[in-house]
Design an enzyme around this catalytic site. Sequence first.
Site, mmCIF file in Angstrom:
data_model
loop_
_atom_site.group_PDB
_atom_site.id
_atom_site.type_symbol
_atom_site.label_atom_id
_atom_site.label_comp_id
_atom_site.label_asym_id
_atom_site.label_seq_id
_atom_site.Cartn_x
_atom_site.Cartn_y
_atom_site.Cartn_z
ATOM 1 C CB SER B 131 -22.334 -40.602 -5.816
ATOM 2 O OG SER B 131 -22.438 -41.943 -5.435
ATOM 3 C CD GLU B 246 -22.490 -48.861 0.916
ATOM 4 O OE1 GLU B 246 -21.385 -48.500 0.491
ATOM 5 O OE2 GLU B 246 -23.540 -48.259 0.695
HETATM 6 C C1 LIG Z 1 -31.373 -44.051 -2.419
HETATM 7 C C2 LIG Z 1 -29.950 -43.798 -2.781
HETATM 8 C C3 LIG Z 1 -29.063 -43.417 -1.798
HETATM 9 C C4 LIG Z 1 -27.727 -43.150 -2.109
HETATM 10 N N1 LIG Z 1 -26.902 -42.737 -1.115
HETATM 11 C C5 LIG Z 1 -25.645 -42.371 -1.425
HETATM 12 C C6 LIG Z 1 -24.800 -41.811 -0.435
HETATM 13 O O1 LIG Z 1 -25.192 -41.643 0.712
HETATM 14 N N2 LIG Z 1 -23.559 -41.445 -0.783
HETATM 15 C C7 LIG Z 1 -23.087 -41.625 -2.036
HETATM 16 O O2 LIG Z 1 -21.937 -41.317 -2.274
HETATM 17 N N3 LIG Z 1 -23.856 -42.169 -3.017
HETATM 18 C C8 LIG Z 1 -25.124 -42.540 -2.735
HETATM 19 N N4 LIG Z 1 -25.937 -43.070 -3.719
HETATM 20 C C9 LIG Z 1 -25.398 -43.135 -5.079
HETATM 21 C C10 LIG Z 1 -25.278 -44.532 -5.662
HETATM 22 O O3 LIG Z 1 -24.131 -45.164 -5.149
HETATM 23 C C11 LIG Z 1 -25.211 -44.335 -7.191
HETATM 24 O O4 LIG Z 1 -26.469 -43.867 -7.607
HETATM 25 C C12 LIG Z 1 -24.884 -45.593 -7.925
HETATM 26 O O5 LIG Z 1 -23.585 -46.037 -7.644
HETATM 27 C C13 LIG Z 1 -25.070 -45.441 -9.443
HETATM 28 O O6 LIG Z 1 -24.422 -44.285 -9.945
HETATM 29 P P1 LIG Z 1 -25.227 -43.265 -10.856
HETATM 30 O O7 LIG Z 1 -26.454 -42.899 -10.142
HETATM 31 O O8 LIG Z 1 -24.299 -42.204 -11.265
HETATM 32 O O9 LIG Z 1 -25.669 -44.088 -12.149
HETATM 33 P P2 LIG Z 1 -24.763 -44.378 -13.417
HETATM 34 O O10 LIG Z 1 -23.421 -44.824 -12.986
HETATM 35 O O11 LIG Z 1 -24.865 -43.247 -14.368
HETATM 36 O O12 LIG Z 1 -25.530 -45.619 -14.026
HETATM 37 C C14 LIG Z 1 -26.698 -45.494 -14.858
HETATM 38 C C15 LIG Z 1 -27.014 -46.853 -15.446
HETATM 39 O O13 LIG Z 1 -25.905 -47.322 -16.224
HETATM 40 C C16 LIG Z 1 -25.468 -48.572 -15.766
HETATM 41 N N5 LIG Z 1 -24.009 -48.670 -15.858
HETATM 42 C C17 LIG Z 1 -23.071 -47.746 -15.523
HETATM 43 N N6 LIG Z 1 -21.843 -48.209 -15.705
HETATM 44 C C18 LIG Z 1 -21.972 -49.474 -16.162
HETATM 45 C C19 LIG Z 1 -21.088 -50.516 -16.511
HETATM 46 N N7 LIG Z 1 -19.748 -50.391 -16.419
HETATM 47 N N8 LIG Z 1 -21.593 -51.693 -16.910
HETATM 48 C C20 LIG Z 1 -22.947 -51.868 -16.988
HETATM 49 N N9 LIG Z 1 -23.832 -50.927 -16.675
HETATM 50 C C21 LIG Z 1 -23.358 -49.764 -16.239
HETATM 51 C C22 LIG Z 1 -25.910 -48.628 -14.302
HETATM 52 O O14 LIG Z 1 -26.050 -49.970 -13.874
HETATM 53 C C23 LIG Z 1 -27.232 -47.904 -14.368
HETATM 54 O O15 LIG Z 1 -28.234 -48.808 -14.800
HETATM 55 C C24 LIG Z 1 -27.269 -43.314 -3.431
HETATM 56 C C25 LIG Z 1 -28.169 -43.722 -4.435
HETATM 57 C C26 LIG Z 1 -29.487 -43.959 -4.124
HETATM 58 C C27 LIG Z 1 -30.427 -44.377 -5.223
#
Ligand SMILES: Cc1cc2nc3c(=O)[nH]c(=O)nc-3n(C[C@H](O)[C@H](O)[C@H](O)COP(=O)(O)OP(=O)(O)OC[C@H]3O[C@@H](n4cnc5c(N)ncnc54)[C@H](O)[C@@H]3O)c2cc1C
Lengths: 319, 385
Positions: B131, B246
């Site tokens: 991410s 995963e």
């Molecule tokens: C505790 C924790 C541990 C993590 N560990 C890691 C890690 O070790 N390595 C790593 O790489 N990542 C990690 N992550 C990241 C995680 O994979 C991302 O937070 C997640 O994929 C969502 O991306 P974002 O946070 O950018 O949210 P966004 O993508 O910005 O999403 C925000 C909101 O918009 C919605 N949304 C976005 N796109 C769409 C769509 N196309 N359709 C409908 N809704 C949508 C989402 O569902 C969400 O509700 C971790 C996250 C958490 C919370």
Amino acid sequence: MDFQLSDDQRALGAGIRELLAGRFDRDRMRAAHDGGGGVDRALWRELGAAGLFALRLPETAGGVGLGLPESVLLFEEMGRALLPGPLAATQLAAGAVKGAAEGEAVVALAEAGRPVGHLEGTDALLVLDGEAGGAVGRVLSGRALRQVVREAEPMRSLDPGTPLWRVPDLAGYEGEPLPDGARPRHEGALLAAAEQLGSAGRSLEAAVQHAREREQFAAPIGSFQAVKHLCAGMLVRAETARTAVYAAAVTGDPMEIAGAKLLADEAAVGNARDCLQVHGGMGFTWEADVHLHLKRAWLRAGQWLTAADAEEALAADLG
Amino acid sequence: MDLSYTEEEEAFRARLREWLAAALPGLPGKPDPGDWPGRRAYDTHWQRLLYDAGYAGLHWPADAGGRGATPTQHLIFLEETERAGAPYVGANFVGLLHAGPTIAAEGTAEQRARWLPPVLRGDEIWCQGFSEPEAGSDLASLRTRAVRDGDDYVVSGSKIWTSHAEVADWCELLVRTDPAAPKHRGISWLAMRMDAPGVTVRPLRTLAGSTEFAEMFLDEVRVPVPHRVGEENDGWRVTMVTLSFERGTAFVGEVVACRRTLDALAAEARRSGRWDDAVLRRRLGRLNAEFRALWRLTQWNVSEAQAGGGVPGAGGSVFKLRYSHARQELYEAAAEVLGAGDALDLDREWVLDRLSSLSYTIAAGTSQIQANIVAERILGLPKGR
Ligand SMILES: Cc1cc2nc3c(=O)[nH]c(=O)nc-3n(C[C@H](O)[C@H](O)[C@H](O)COP(=O)(O)OP(=O)(O)OC[C@H]3O[C@@H](n4cnc5c(N)ncnc54)[C@H](O)[C@@H]3O)c2cc1C
């Protein structure tokens, strides 16, 4: 561990699906529901001849000698097809009520405080007495049954496939005890859960098909996420219920059956509602089949084991 | 359909049980959740014990140093270790369940020899640098770039939400190696040393107050070209392999844990008198059905994977959607069992767990993204916006 359908089980499910497609296609299903509901005796006999009611009777008693998992697969298909009638009660009474195994007799289900479906013309009544956990079954027939029918009052039934009657308190009526204590309650709940599962799967298919075909804003509505997520939610409900029902059929464990009934009721009702939503105005018409699935699902949710009783049983199992 | 285990599987379970009964009492006490070095030491110590007993990387192929166990044996392992209260994979999560299997599947012989044994022994910890601030759900739009310079890639950019970054030795890093290519092409999968010059880790504080994850800044970090797994610009495909692992098996042990928690909740409610509340009692009863079904769904998915050659399918998304929701429901019920006062006490384990559970519908792909996957890949609905 190999928690997948065996080839024989797959073939059995496909076989009954084919049989129902031939004998109870959509036209006959609609006719059955638009014409006041009730059991089609000719079809009932055909099902009997195909071994549906005798499925779990041992071969020495003229049955097919298969088990609960096979029964569950059959009832799933009958739920998909929206076949009306007291299917579970009749299968459970096979062996105890003359003609039930062959599909010559219809055995209706009576539970304290609940209306009875298909009372008119029924050959026997399977009465479940007592609390959900420790219920015992009795079979009423002959004079006792005739008296119940005389005292019963027809209701305007919510489910067009299931005519309903209010019956008097059955505590004082003499009947033949069904063996095995609470077994009929559990097994009936499981078979009803299997019907709910079939109905949930059918609603999912109908929703997905409609979402692919119906266009709005110059695109299939299924390309819109709001609709996609409704459909995905339906699949999740159906698959969770499916594994719960299949596992309960394999173990026969009362607690697992309670969980399966709870989740299958939720899947059938929830999927029918979401299917209706995906169909828009069309979903609110008599013409679409959606409401028939929803109404039957509501009916079954109130039979054999209600959500309240299942939840209490599952709570008592904790700690 | 057969839910019984074979004699061989039962023998495996019995041996494992015996070993766990002997090994667990000797473990040191669990470290404080905020003490990351302590947690690393604890988790790697446990991994070493597993390794010495021959249980490390059970489900990895034998030629990758694993035991080549069947998915069912892996299931039994996760069930039994959780039931016995053994430590969770913890800091070894990415290495064991994620980066390791990916290297085993896609890496060269040298790469397997270099990276896999230390993961199995508990000597090295991995983290996941996927991410980015501008690329979460839309992971393929990641921008961290890697430019070839002789035998090295020079990597610049930033990553975010990197779990365990503070204590990791290696990072599975997704980088853009071809900015001109369509966004899903042009990505490569690199193994990056966390102590390489130019790597800065800034811990982020979670809503639970802990530092579970971190931000990572990469300033001209040199990564040797041989540390690329898979072909250049083929990293997206490699990543999909990773993600299927995963989502496929990552939560198995936790379902067992949820059932234990539910029993504990019921016992606590009975003790405190809250059991008399029929609404709460029925809620716990429904959760019992829920976690029983999730366990059966796990067995179904594992049997399906076993029949299909071991690769977890899209069924993992079905499971994750239902499980992440159910787990949040579990801790909502826990708050009710605790009661208005105790539900605000951060020293109560369930209160912290309630906070942590909020991440389940986000991490490893949000529920909305999982629903898209289910709708498009399983139900075949048309792609859209
Ligand atoms: C505790 C924790 C541990 C993590 N560990 C890691 C890690 O070790 N390595 C790593 O790489 N990542 C990690 N992550 C990241 C995680 O994979 C991302 O937070 C997640 O994929 C969502 O991306 P974002 O946070 O950018 O949210 P966004 O993508 O910005 O999403 C925000 C909101 O918009 C919605 N949304 C976005 N796109 C769409 C769509 N196309 N359709 C409908 N809704 C949508 C989402 O569902 C969400 O509700 C971790 C996250 C958490 C919370």
